[in-house]
Design an enzyme around this catalytic site. Structure first.
Site, PDB file in Angstrom:
ATOM      1  N   GLU A  60      18.716  43.788   7.883  1.00  0.00           N
ATOM      2  CA  GLU A  60      19.168  44.686   8.963  1.00  0.00           C
ATOM      3  C   GLU A  60      20.048  45.812   8.421  1.00  0.00           C
ATOM      4  O   GLU A  60      19.910  46.968   8.825  1.00  0.00           O
ATOM      5  CB  GLU A  60      19.954  43.898  10.026  1.00  0.00           C
ATOM      6  CG  GLU A  60      19.162  42.797  10.709  1.00  0.00           C
ATOM      7  CD  GLU A  60      19.285  41.456   9.996  1.00  0.00           C
ATOM      8  OE1 GLU A  60      19.266  41.431   8.740  1.00  0.00           O
ATOM      9  OE2 GLU A  60      19.382  40.434  10.688  1.00  0.00           O
ATOM     10  N   CYS A  83      22.407  37.703  11.680  1.00  0.00           N
ATOM     11  CA  CYS A  83      23.502  36.750  11.467  1.00  0.00           C
ATOM     12  C   CYS A  83      24.773  37.203  12.167  1.00  0.00           C
ATOM     13  O   CYS A  83      24.980  38.385  12.424  1.00  0.00           O
ATOM     14  CB  CYS A  83      23.732  36.508   9.984  1.00  0.00           C
ATOM     15  SG  CYS A  83      24.359  37.938   9.098  1.00  0.00           S
ATOM     16  N   ASP A 207      -0.055  20.434 -22.207  1.00  0.00           N
ATOM     17  CA  ASP A 207      -0.430  21.865 -22.232  1.00  0.00           C
ATOM     18  C   ASP A 207       0.599  22.786 -22.868  1.00  0.00           C
ATOM     19  O   ASP A 207       0.288  23.945 -23.146  1.00  0.00           O
ATOM     20  CB  ASP A 207      -0.641  22.384 -20.790  1.00  0.00           C
ATOM     21  CG  ASP A 207      -1.760  21.677 -20.081  1.00  0.00           C
ATOM     22  OD1 ASP A 207      -2.497  20.929 -20.749  1.00  0.00           O
ATOM     23  OD2 ASP A 207      -1.891  21.869 -18.860  1.00  0.00           O
ATOM     24  N   ARG A 214       2.388  36.191 -15.049  1.00  0.00           N
ATOM     25  CA  ARG A 214       1.979  37.123 -16.104  1.00  0.00           C
ATOM     26  C   ARG A 214       1.086  38.247 -15.597  1.00  0.00           C
ATOM     27  O   ARG A 214       0.306  38.821 -16.344  1.00  0.00           O
ATOM     28  CB  ARG A 214       1.303  36.357 -17.249  1.00  0.00           C
ATOM     29  CG  ARG A 214       2.304  35.544 -18.045  1.00  0.00           C
ATOM     30  CD  ARG A 214       1.723  34.982 -19.305  1.00  0.00           C
ATOM     31  NE  ARG A 214       0.672  34.014 -19.066  1.00  0.00           N
ATOM     32  CZ  ARG A 214       0.885  32.756 -18.681  1.00  0.00           C
ATOM     33  NH1 ARG A 214       2.109  32.321 -18.478  1.00  0.00           N
ATOM     34  NH2 ARG A 214      -0.111  31.930 -18.488  1.00  0.00           N
TER      35      ARG A 214
END
Ligand code: AOF
Ligand code: ZN
Length: 372
Positions: A60, A83, A207, A214
């Site tokens: 805002e 808020c 792995d 990326r």
């Protein structure tokens, strides 16, 4: 243009803006705000904003700063209740009142106990016309990570799974590459829109992944990397540890871990969170997610492997699943991508909505979303 159609178009615009912040605003939600004035029967947008990286400034105040004097007498569409609390920034509701905005349409109430309706009340008391509920479902879906963090004390969990046409994720010690280039692009985009990527130690050992985003120009959007690693087996020379100064690496481990190894990992910059074990003598995943939410995470993408996915299904914290299926079979015995607990949950139409399959390069993508 009809007034209702203008309101809806402005709220859709605000939702698109909010989407830009996904993955970058935790612990806060990603909010979008649009300010417009009418010129004859045409709406003219004078301010736009979305929650900035790290969660502040709020949407805002960004939009109000852009609008300047033009905010006076204008309307605002905002994807979450403004808020009302003095947090790390002053209340947005007060900024709206000061700006002279005369009407606010707000999609949903902010579940944060410091706000929870008091933002709308503050605006109304000051004479601002407030309407709520426009595109509520869309706004709820967008804020779901934040809503889970505040209400359920855990982040939103999305599983990314890839399988061969005969249902395998790979063979032990080696996860097969089953995703086409188009699927990899989708996954890297999804990484950027999450606060963290989570894997099990098995995936790290098999792995040695980077788990970064990326896509060209998007490297800075790589989220936190989390390893669920009960016994602290993450190698010191793994990519996740070697690159943890540039992209944070957190390990969730059990209570009994070798302290020399822990010190060595911490010295490299790894954050270690220790949690109790569950009945299966592994890290209690429900507790792990609670701790991750306490650290501020709202949206987690779990990328492996099948055992971690099954563990998450067992404690019933799977919210969304993206299942990629390649056209080729493995053609022999391997590790199933979707284990029985998850399979049962996803097959239950009362618990999960299933999308139509879409092509993702040569792969097929099916998405599941938890109902309610
Ligand atoms: C808004 N607009 O763009 C966001 C909001 O620590 P603070 O001061 O930044 O306050 C965080 C809280 O503010 C957060 O828990 C949520 O209730 C709200 N987030 N609110 O009006 C925004 N991001
Ligand atoms: Zn605010």
């Amino acid at each position: 243009m009809q007034a209702a159609a203008i309101d809806e178009a402005m709220m859709r615009h605000a939702l698109v803006l909010a989407r830009r912040g996904l993955g970058r605003t935790w612990p806060n939600p990603s909010v979008g705000a649009v300010i417009w004035r009418m010129q004859g029967d045409q709406p003219i947008v004078v301010g736009r904003g979305y929650t900035q990286p790290g969660g502040r400034p709020h949407a805002e105040t960004q939009a109000i700063a852009m609008a300047g004097e033009a905010a006076h007498g204008a309307a605002m569409a905002v994807t979450l209740e403004p808020c009302s609390h003095h947090g790390k920034t002053p209340p947005c509701a007060e900024a709206i009142i000061r700006s002279g905005i005369s009407r606010v349409i707000s999609a949903i109430e902010d579940p944060d106990p410091r706000v929870k309706g008091s933002g709308h009340a503050l605006l109304r008391q000051a004479g601002v016309a407030v309407e709520t509920g426009l595109l509520e479902d869309e706004a709820r879906a967008l804020n779901l990570g934040f809503i889970h963090r505040v209400i359920d004390h855990r982040p939103l969990v999305t599983l990314k799974l890839a399988q061969t046409s005969d249902g395998f994720a790979g063979v032990t010690g080696r996860q097969l590459m089953v995703s086409s280039a188009a699927s990899k692009h989708r996954v890297h985009l999804a990484r950027a829109a999450h606060d963290a990527i989570m894997v099990g130690i098995g995936t790290v050992l098999a792995d040695n992944p980077d788990l970064t985003c990326r896509l060209p120009g998007m490297m800075q959007f790589s989220p936190v990397r989390i390893v669920i690693d009960t016994h602290l087996n993450t190698p010191i020379d793994s990519r996740l540890v070697e690159t943890c100064q540039s992209v944070p690496t957190w390990i969730v481990a059990g209570p009994n871990i070798p302290f020399e190894k822990a010190d060595a990992l911490r010295a490299q910059g790894v954050v270690i969170e220790q949690v109790e074990l569950g009945s299966d003598r592994r890290v209690d995943l429900g507790l792990a997610l609670q701790r991750l939410a306490e650290r501020g995470l709202t949206r987690i993408l779990s990328e492996g492997g099948p055992l971690l996915a099954e563990g998450l299904a067992k404690v019933d914290v799977v919210d969304c699943v993206s299942l990629y299926t390649s056209p080729e079979p493995l053609g022999r015995d391997g590790n199933l991508a979707v284990l029985p607990g998850l399979k049962k949950a996803l097959g239950d139409k009362k618990r999960f909505m299933v999308s139509k399959p879409v092509a993702s390069g040569r792969d097929t993508l099916v998405q599941y979303k938890r109902r309610g």
